[in-house]
Design a protein around this motif. Structure first.
Motif, PDB file in Angstrom:
ATOM      1  N   LEU A 196       0.501  -0.984  -0.100  1.00 34.23           N
ATOM      2  CA  LEU A 196      -0.142   0.288   0.178  1.00 34.23           C
ATOM      3  C   LEU A 196       0.925   1.194   0.338  1.00 34.23           C
ATOM      4  O   LEU A 196       1.834   1.496   0.832  1.00 34.23           O
ATOM      5  CB  LEU A 196      -1.188   0.485   1.146  1.00 34.23           C
ATOM      6  N   ASP A 197       0.440   2.150  -0.779  1.00 36.53           N
ATOM      7  CA  ASP A 197       1.603   3.471  -1.405  1.00 36.53           C
ATOM      8  C   ASP A 197       0.976   4.350  -1.186  1.00 36.53           C
ATOM      9  O   ASP A 197       1.406   5.210  -0.885  1.00 36.53           O
ATOM     10  CB  ASP A 197       2.373   2.902  -2.509  1.00 36.53           C
ATOM     11  N   THR A 198      -0.920   5.073  -0.414  1.00 34.61           N
ATOM     12  CA  THR A 198      -0.829   5.576  -0.205  1.00 34.61           C
ATOM     13  C   THR A 198      -1.737   5.850   1.137  1.00 34.61           C
ATOM     14  O   THR A 198      -2.456   5.110   1.470  1.00 34.61           O
ATOM     15  CB  THR A 198      -2.673   5.638  -1.696  1.00 34.61           C
ATOM     16  N   LEU A 199      -1.045   7.444   1.230  1.00 35.62           N
ATOM     17  CA  LEU A 199      -2.811   7.147   2.763  1.00 35.62           C
ATOM     18  C   LEU A 199      -2.958   8.174   2.134  1.00 35.62           C
ATOM     19  O   LEU A 199      -2.778   9.992   2.140  1.00 35.62           O
ATOM     20  CB  LEU A 199      -1.511   7.614   3.926  1.00 35.62           C
ATOM     21  N   SER A 200      -4.882   8.471   2.024  1.00 32.49           N
ATOM     22  CA  SER A 200      -5.608   9.096   1.728  1.00 32.49           C
ATOM     23  C   SER A 200      -6.592   9.385   2.959  1.00 32.49           C
ATOM     24  O   SER A 200      -7.194   9.320   3.684  1.00 32.49           O
ATOM     25  CB  SER A 200      -6.609   8.912   0.371  1.00 32.49           C
ATOM     26  N   MET A 201      -5.786  11.161   3.120  1.00 30.83           N
ATOM     27  CA  MET A 201      -6.033  11.615   4.594  1.00 30.83           C
ATOM     28  C   MET A 201      -5.582  12.835   4.734  1.00 30.83           C
ATOM     29  O   MET A 201      -4.251  13.493   3.551  1.00 30.83           O
ATOM     30  CB  MET A 201      -5.498  10.659   5.585  1.00 30.83           C
ATOM     31  N   GLY A 202      -6.366  14.026   4.905  1.00 32.63           N
ATOM     32  CA  GLY A 202      -6.220  15.055   5.331  1.00 32.63           C
ATOM     33  C   GLY A 202      -7.335  16.181   4.750  1.00 32.63           C
ATOM     34  O   GLY A 202      -7.567  15.947   3.320  1.00 32.63           O
ATOM     35  N   MET A 203      -7.478  17.453   4.688  1.00 32.92           N
ATOM     36  CA  MET A 203      -9.499  17.961   5.027  1.00 32.92           C
ATOM     37  C   MET A 203      -8.907  19.102   5.010  1.00 32.92           C
ATOM     38  O   MET A 203      -7.642  19.704   5.032  1.00 32.92           O
ATOM     39  CB  MET A 203     -10.214  17.101   5.161  1.00 32.92           C
ATOM     40  N   SER A 204      -9.833  20.783   4.441  1.00 27.82           N
ATOM     41  CA  SER A 204      -9.064  21.810   4.642  1.00 27.82           C
ATOM     42  C   SER A 204      -8.625  21.943   5.846  1.00 27.82           C
ATOM     43  O   SER A 204      -7.861  22.774   6.421  1.00 27.82           O
ATOM     44  CB  SER A 204     -10.146  22.854   4.478  1.00 27.82           C
ATOM     45  N   ASP A 205      -9.208  21.409   6.769  1.00 22.34           N
ATOM     46  CA  ASP A 205      -8.638  21.995   8.109  1.00 22.34           C
ATOM     47  C   ASP A 205      -7.306  21.236   9.317  1.00 22.34           C
ATOM     48  O   ASP A 205      -7.294  21.678  10.295  1.00 22.34           O
ATOM     49  CB  ASP A 205      -9.661  21.768   9.730  1.00 22.34           C
ATOM     50  N   ASP A 206      -7.201  19.957   8.326  1.00 24.29           N
ATOM     51  CA  ASP A 206      -5.774  18.986   9.580  1.00 24.29           C
ATOM     52  C   ASP A 206      -5.130  18.620   8.035  1.00 24.29           C
ATOM     53  O   ASP A 206      -4.603  17.389   8.739  1.00 24.29           O
ATOM     54  CB  ASP A 206      -6.826  18.195   9.918  1.00 24.29           C
ATOM     55  N   LEU A 207      -4.798  19.247   7.024  1.00 27.07           N
ATOM     56  CA  LEU A 207      -3.431  18.910   5.259  1.00 27.07           C
ATOM     57  C   LEU A 207      -2.468  18.846   7.051  1.00 27.07           C
ATOM     58  O   LEU A 207      -1.842  18.073   6.092  1.00 27.07           O
ATOM     59  CB  LEU A 207      -4.380  19.278   4.997  1.00 27.07           C
ATOM     60  N   GLU A 208      -1.730  20.065   7.260  1.00 25.36           N
ATOM     61  CA  GLU A 208      -0.632  19.596   7.993  1.00 25.36           C
ATOM     62  C   GLU A 208      -0.751  19.066   8.705  1.00 25.36           C
ATOM     63  O   GLU A 208       0.584  18.263   8.965  1.00 25.36           O
ATOM     64  CB  GLU A 208      -0.199  21.268   8.581  1.00 25.36           C
ATOM     65  N   ALA A 209      -1.196  18.345   9.859  1.00 19.90           N
ATOM     66  CA  ALA A 209      -0.768  17.369  10.529  1.00 19.90           C
ATOM     67  C   ALA A 209      -1.292  16.445   9.970  1.00 19.90           C
ATOM     68  O   ALA A 209      -0.502  14.899  10.112  1.00 19.90           O
ATOM     69  CB  ALA A 209      -3.015  17.547  11.650  1.00 19.90           C
ATOM     70  N   ALA A 210      -2.292  15.473   8.486  1.00 21.70           N
ATOM     71  CA  ALA A 210      -2.012  14.400   8.085  1.00 21.70           C
ATOM     72  C   ALA A 210      -0.885  14.556   7.360  1.00 21.70           C
ATOM     73  O   ALA A 210      -0.345  13.421   7.225  1.00 21.70           O
ATOM     74  CB  ALA A 210      -2.807  14.495   6.966  1.00 21.70           C
ATOM     75  N   ILE A 211      -0.192  15.637   7.070  1.00 24.38           N
ATOM     76  CA  ILE A 211       1.423  15.549   6.224  1.00 24.38           C
ATOM     77  C   ILE A 211       1.737  14.951   7.080  1.00 24.38           C
ATOM     78  O   ILE A 211       3.175  14.345   6.863  1.00 24.38           O
ATOM     79  CB  ILE A 211       1.486  16.601   5.132  1.00 24.38           C
TER      80      ILE A 211
END
Ligand SMILES: *Cc1c(COP(=O)(O)O)cnc(C)c1O
Length: 235
Positions: A196-211
């Motif tokens: 698995l090479d993909t982590l689809s996570m992070g939206m407008s409010d939490d994109l920094e945390a997700a990255i």
């Protein structure tokens, strides 16, 4: 600069800054523009600015926009990010490049069977429910391994990764906790033989945390297009 150019530049700066903070390359994170409730004119305008990945989460709306935008060059890469019912899988299998919300084998089997042979395999992320509450969309983490193994065997799908929609949290530490759990789950599935090479996570409010937690694809609506208008008021 138009509002859209301005907003896109601001999102791009946030992604770039988060990548720097995480010690990651900018090209490790893809930006999916979530265009639900937005007009085809807005999608065309964003496409003209160079945006290529678009995400929709209602089947009828996705079909209408996809079919109205087949003239775009280069073609957009369409991601279906919503919940899928069994009677709606065909329309998605025939149009989308990616589906992020797969949480049951039955849905995956239908998508594989209905994927036209002339198209590339449908790229799939399993949606994981990190809330622990019954009735929420997503496979429970403890069942994700078995589902991933079964989906990986389907001929016309390419299992790429995991997706989650964590409950909103106010503080950065609270945002990062569920995102870290999704990354750990991905790592443990890969240790069991998945790829698995993909982590689809992070939206407008939490994109920094997700990255910071390893997201490879952020799904951004509001920060790109402004607040969504209530559904009833759309023309
Ligand atoms: C609407 C939606 C988004 C985008 O949310 P914003 O907070 O507007 O960025 C992301 N992912 C999914 C699955 C969505 O339905």
């Amino acid at each position: 600069m138009t509002q859209l150019e301005d907003d896109r530049a601001r999102v791009e700066r946030r992604i770039a800054a988060a990548c720097r903070q995480a010690g990651r390359e900018r090209d490790e994170v893809r930006l999916l523009a979530v265009s639900k409730t937005r007009s085809t004119a807005e999608i065309r305008a964003l496409h003209a600015l160079g945006q290529r990945l678009f995400g929709e989460n209602y089947v009828q709306e996705f079909v209408a926009k996809h079919d109205a935008l087949t003239d775009l060059d280069p073609p957009p890469e369409w991601h279906f990010i919503g919940a899928l019912q069994t009677n709606k899988t065909r329309a998605v299998a025939e149009r989308a490049a990616w589906v992020h919300g797969v949480d049951r084998l039955k849905i995956a089997e239908r998508l594989s069977r209905q994927r036209p042979d002339a198209m590339a395999p449908l790229q799939v992320c399993l949606q994981v429910d990190l809330s622990g509450e019954p009735g929420k969309a997503g496979v429970p983490p403890q069942e994700a391994g078995a589902l991933a193994a079964a989906v990986a065997r389907l001929p016309n799908l390419a299992l790429r990764g995991l997706m989650a929609i964590p409950a909103p949290a106010q503080d950065p530490a609270g945002q990062r906790r569920p995102l870290a759990r999704l990354r750990e789950l991905r790592d443990s599935l890969n240790a069991q033989g998945r790829d698995l090479d993909t982590l689809s996570m992070g939206m407008s409010d939490d994109l920094e945390a997700a990255i910071l937690e390893g997201s490879t694809l952020v799904r951004i609506g509001t920060a790109l297009f402004g607040p969504r208008r209530p559904k009833a008021r759309q023309s």
